[in-house]
Every structure is written in structure tokens, then in C-alpha cells.
Design an enzyme around this catalytic site. Structure first.
Site, PDB file in Angstrom:
ATOM      1  N   SER A 143       0.844  -1.193   0.000  1.00 18.36           N
ATOM      2  CA  SER A 143       0.000   0.000   0.000  1.00 18.36           C
ATOM      3  C   SER A 143       0.877   1.240   0.000  1.00 18.36           C
ATOM      4  O   SER A 143       2.047   1.194   0.390  1.00 18.36           O
ATOM      5  CB  SER A 143      -0.888  -0.001   1.251  1.00 18.36           C
ATOM      6  OG  SER A 143      -1.551   1.228   1.413  1.00 18.36           O
ATOM      7  N   TYR A 156      -1.850  -0.198  10.960  1.00 16.00           N
ATOM      8  CA  TYR A 156      -2.028  -0.580   9.555  1.00 16.00           C
ATOM      9  C   TYR A 156      -0.752  -0.275   8.773  1.00 16.00           C
ATOM     10  O   TYR A 156      -0.264  -1.112   7.999  1.00 16.00           O
ATOM     11  CB  TYR A 156      -3.217   0.169   8.954  1.00 16.00           C
ATOM     12  CG  TYR A 156      -3.442  -0.145   7.494  1.00 16.00           C
ATOM     13  CD1 TYR A 156      -3.906  -1.400   7.094  1.00 16.00           C
ATOM     14  CD2 TYR A 156      -3.187   0.806   6.515  1.00 16.00           C
ATOM     15  CE1 TYR A 156      -4.105  -1.701   5.756  1.00 16.00           C
ATOM     16  CE2 TYR A 156      -3.387   0.522   5.179  1.00 16.00           C
ATOM     17  CZ  TYR A 156      -3.843  -0.728   4.802  1.00 16.00           C
ATOM     18  OH  TYR A 156      -4.040  -1.019   3.465  1.00 16.00           O
TER      19      TYR A 156
END
Length: 248
Positions: A143, A156
Site C-alpha cells: 500500500s 495498519y
């Protein structure tokens, strides 16, 4: 007629019941690959499997939680048995439970670490003996959060920074033995991922931040995966960092 680029290859895709995983399964099947599609939501997988089978693909459906190490081992073994080998692993399963550290529910941290990082590691380790035999490719879905820090996303982001570190070290260990390691780093993508957020203020802030941009679509990321795995084998597309044109 030219043969499809992945004819005779076998791909295993996790998190394939929706979003990027579902789009990637379609993209690789369209290139001729036999696909093992894995996720927890087996009814959605079966619907996708029926669609791909009707289009002429060979499909193997696997109910799988990547945080279950024994389940991971069984899924890889089942794929090899059902489809005859393993050439491509796409580690796409992931969850995004954003929120501040101060009042965090630490079970959210555990879920993200178990799925996004440990689950990816378990899958990679289980698949590696087969990928070494086939001189295959590992695709790790990371990501923008593995590169850029923003508030309320500490754990995260820690999982995605971890994915990037794990993948580069893996590349150094296996590249001379013919296995390619690819890291895909999407920016804001229109998938179910943001629906995971349960911290109300963080969800509202996130939705506001992305409301003014044209988000990436799952098919955009699937196309990046397709490009990487169909590149000539002497060339490794190690990183693809793709984000919306509007995203600052």
C-alpha cells in the site's frame, strides 16, 4: 492466434472474494492461467468461480483465513494437487482498521498483524518450495501506507512497512534461484477496505479526505499485477507504486 501469456500457469490469489483480489483473478484467468481463489467468504468465491469456469478458466475454490497457518499449508497443498503446480502467488488478503493509538481496541491491531503481515508470511513460506521448482512469482499487495505516514493509521502502516521489508529481504534470498518478488503499492482504491473502519471519527476523516479525488479502481491494480507477472522472466518488476492522479 497468439497463445495467452499465462497459458499452463497456475495462480493462487488470496482475498479473492471482492475488490482487487477478485479483479486479479479475472485478469489472470483471462491470460490463460488456472486460478485458485481463496478467501473467507466462500459463497462469493463460488459465484466468481462459476463465472470464470463459464468463461473457460480452470478454477479451484478455497475457503481460507490466511491467519490460520495450518489452513494456509492445506490451501497451498490443495492448489498443487487440484491444478498441478503453482507458478504465481498473489498475497492480496488484508484488512484496514484505522484509528488513533490512544484509545485503540488492541484486538484490531492483532487482527491486522495476523492477516496483513503474518498471513502474508505464512502464505509465502508455504508456497515457496513450489515457486522455487517452477521459478515462479510472488506478488505482495502492499500500500501507499507502506511508504507514507498519516495520523490514525499507525498499526495498519506498520503492517505495510513490514510487508515491504519482508519482501525485499525475500527477493535477495530467492532472486538468484529464479523466483521473482513483486510489491504492488496502491494509493486510494475504491474497494470494501475502508468499510472495515469502526472508529467513527477516523472513518469520517478518511471519507472526507478521499471524497474529492477520483479513486483507483480494482481493475487498475489487477492490470498492474497482470503486467508484472507477464513480463519476460529475466526482468523483475519489483515495485509498482500506483496512486490516483488527484492524490497529493
Amino acid at each position: 492466434m497468439m497463445p495467452s501469456a499465462l497459458q499452463g500457469k497456475v495462480a493462487l490469489i488470496t482475498g479473492a472474494s471482492s475488490g482487487i483480489g477478485e479483479a486479479t483473478a479475472r485478469a489472470l484467468a483471462a491470460e490463460g492461467a488456472a486460478v485458485a481463489i481463496a478467501a473467507r467468504r466462500v459463497e462469493k468465491l463460488r459465484a466468481l468461480g462459476d463465472e470464470l469456469t463459464a468463461a473457460g478458466a480452470k478454477v479451484h475454490v478455497l475457503e481460507l483465513d490466511v491467519a490460520d497457518r495450518q489452513g494456509v499449508d492445506a490451501a497451498v497443498a490443495s492448489t498443487v494437487e487440484a491444478l498441478g503446480g503453482l507458478d504465481i502467488l498473489v498475497n492480496n488478503a488484508g484488512i484496514m482498521l484505522l484509528g488513533p493509538v490512544e484509545d485503540a481496541d488492541t484486538t484490531d491491531w492483532t487482527r491486522m498483524i495476523d492477516t496483513n503481515l503474518l498471513g502474508l508470511m505464512y502464505m509465502t513460506r508455504a508456497a515457496l518450495p513450489h515457486l522455487l521448482r517452477s521459478k515462479g512469482t510472488v506478488v505482495q499487495m502492499s500500500s501507499i501506507a507502506g511508504r507514507v505516514n498519516v495520523r490514525n493509521a499507525a498499526v495498519y502502516q506498520a503492517t505495510k512497512f513490514g510487508v515491504n521489508a519482508f519482501s525485499e529481504t525475500l527477493r535477495q534470498e530467492v532472486t538468484e534461484r529464479g523466483v521473482r518478488v513483486v510489491v504492488i503499492e496502491p494509493g486510494t482504491t475504491d474497494t470494501e477496505l475502508r468499510g472495515h473502519i469502526t472508529h467513527t471519527a477516523t472513518k469520517e476523516m478518511y471519507e472526507q479526505r478521499i471524497s474529492q479525488i477520483r479513486k483507483l479502481q480494482a481493475q487498475d491494480i489487477a492490470e498492474a499485477v497482470r503486467y508484472a507477472v507477464t513480463a519476460p522472466h529475466h526482468a523483475t518488476v519489483h515495485e509498482i507504486f500506483i496512486r490516483p492522479t488527484d492524490q497529493v
